[in-house]
Design a protein around this motif. Structure first.
Motif, short mmCIF file in Angstrom:
data_model
loop_
_atom_site.label_atom_id
_atom_site.label_comp_id
_atom_site.label_asym_id
_atom_site.label_seq_id
_atom_site.Cartn_x
_atom_site.Cartn_y
_atom_site.Cartn_z
N TYR A 142 0.84 -1.21 0.00
CA TYR A 142 0.00 0.00 0.00
C TYR A 142 0.87 1.25 0.00
O TYR A 142 0.63 2.18 -0.79
CB TYR A 142 -0.90 -0.03 1.23
N ASP A 146 0.71 4.14 -2.88
CA ASP A 146 0.00 5.39 -2.60
C ASP A 146 0.99 6.48 -2.17
O ASP A 146 1.47 6.48 -1.03
CB ASP A 146 -1.04 5.16 -1.51
N ALA A 149 -0.13 8.61 1.00
CA ALA A 149 -0.02 7.87 2.25
C ALA A 149 1.45 7.71 2.65
O ALA A 149 1.80 7.83 3.82
CB ALA A 149 -0.68 6.51 2.12
N THR A 181 -3.66 3.95 9.22
CA THR A 181 -3.06 3.63 7.93
C THR A 181 -3.48 2.25 7.46
O THR A 181 -3.75 2.04 6.26
CB THR A 181 -1.52 3.71 8.04
N ARG A 183 -6.28 0.71 8.14
CA ARG A 183 -7.67 0.75 7.66
C ARG A 183 -7.73 1.29 6.24
O ARG A 183 -8.49 0.78 5.40
CB ARG A 183 -8.52 1.60 8.61
N ALA A 184 -6.92 2.30 5.96
CA ALA A 184 -6.85 2.83 4.59
C ALA A 184 -6.28 1.78 3.64
O ALA A 184 -6.74 1.64 2.49
CB ALA A 184 -6.00 4.09 4.56
N GLY A 187 -8.95 -0.67 2.61
CA GLY A 187 -9.81 -0.11 1.57
C GLY A 187 -9.14 -0.15 0.22
O GLY A 187 -9.77 -0.49 -0.80
N TRP A 188 -7.86 0.17 0.20
CA TRP A 188 -7.09 0.10 -1.05
C TRP A 188 -7.03 -1.33 -1.57
O TRP A 188 -7.19 -1.57 -2.78
CB TRP A 188 -5.68 0.63 -0.78
#
Length: 207
Positions: A142, A146, A149, A181, A183-184, A187-188
């Motif tokens: 991730y 990103d 992020a 982070t 949790r994001a 989602g990603w």
């Protein structure tokens, strides 16, 4: 940039170094060779595995194995190659919002350091399919993907480096930021249909 950011005088976070990628790849191969067929995959994880991300100058390697028991036999494969075991079985702190979906322990790992007089390396040995093994790869991928992020995480680490000189306090303050982070990252993962890619190293004895 402020001097302490460059030198890591406090908790040791330094600016990203281009050599980390090659060092991680080399150490992954060494760990894979030590484990042989026992390890399903070996990967360079952690902040040094993410380009352009500030980090402590420690290479983190994850090896996922079929089982963590008997621990003495698993550990013996690495100690025979000169790696130094840190304690016994470690219980990692559970990540917020991650409930185990199986009855067997999912946060356990064995921990090792590099052989004496070599660069700082930590080897995390986790059971294949366990939550903690998956999350290590998810967070790495991730942050690689990103840019925003990655930048936010890097700024947070450097800011903490400026004001904190106790590793325990750093970990405590990092925990809620890391949970957010993760949790994001989930989602990603759902949006991109993420699955772990090819390992950085694996046993090649059959070739």
């Amino acid at each position: 940039m402020h001097e302490t950011m460059m030198t890591g005088e406090r908790i040791g976070v330094v600016d990203p170094r281009p050599e980390w990628a090659d060092e991680g790849a080399d150490w992954a191969v060494r760990v894979a060779e030590a484990f042989g067929a026992e390890a399903l995959r070996v990967d360079h994880i952690g902040s040094t595995a993410v380009p352009d991300l500030p980090a402590k100058d420690v290479i983190d390697i994850q090896a996922t194995v079929f089982r963590l028991q008997p621990a003495k036999e698993i550990a013996g494969l690495l100690t025979a190659a000169g790696f130094r075991q840190v304690g016994g079985m470690h219980e990692e702190a559970e990540v917020e919002d991650y409930e185990p979906i199986e009855e067997v322990p999912v946060w356990r790992k064995l921990l090792f350091k590099a052989p004496e007089d070599e660069r700082a390396v930590t080897v995390h040995v986790r059971r294949n399919g366990a939550v903690n093994a998956r999350l290590a790869l998810l967070l790495r991928d991730y942050l690689r993907d990103d840019e925003r992020a990655r930048a936010d995480y890097g700024r947070f680490k450097l800011a903490m480096n400026e004001i904190i000189d106790d590793p325990g306090e750093y970990d405590a303050l990092k925990a809620p930021f890391l949970a957010m982070t993760m949790r994001a990252a989930e989602g990603w993962a759902e949006l991109t249909r993420w699955v772990p890619g090819a390992p950085d190293a694996y046993w090649r004895g059959a070739e």
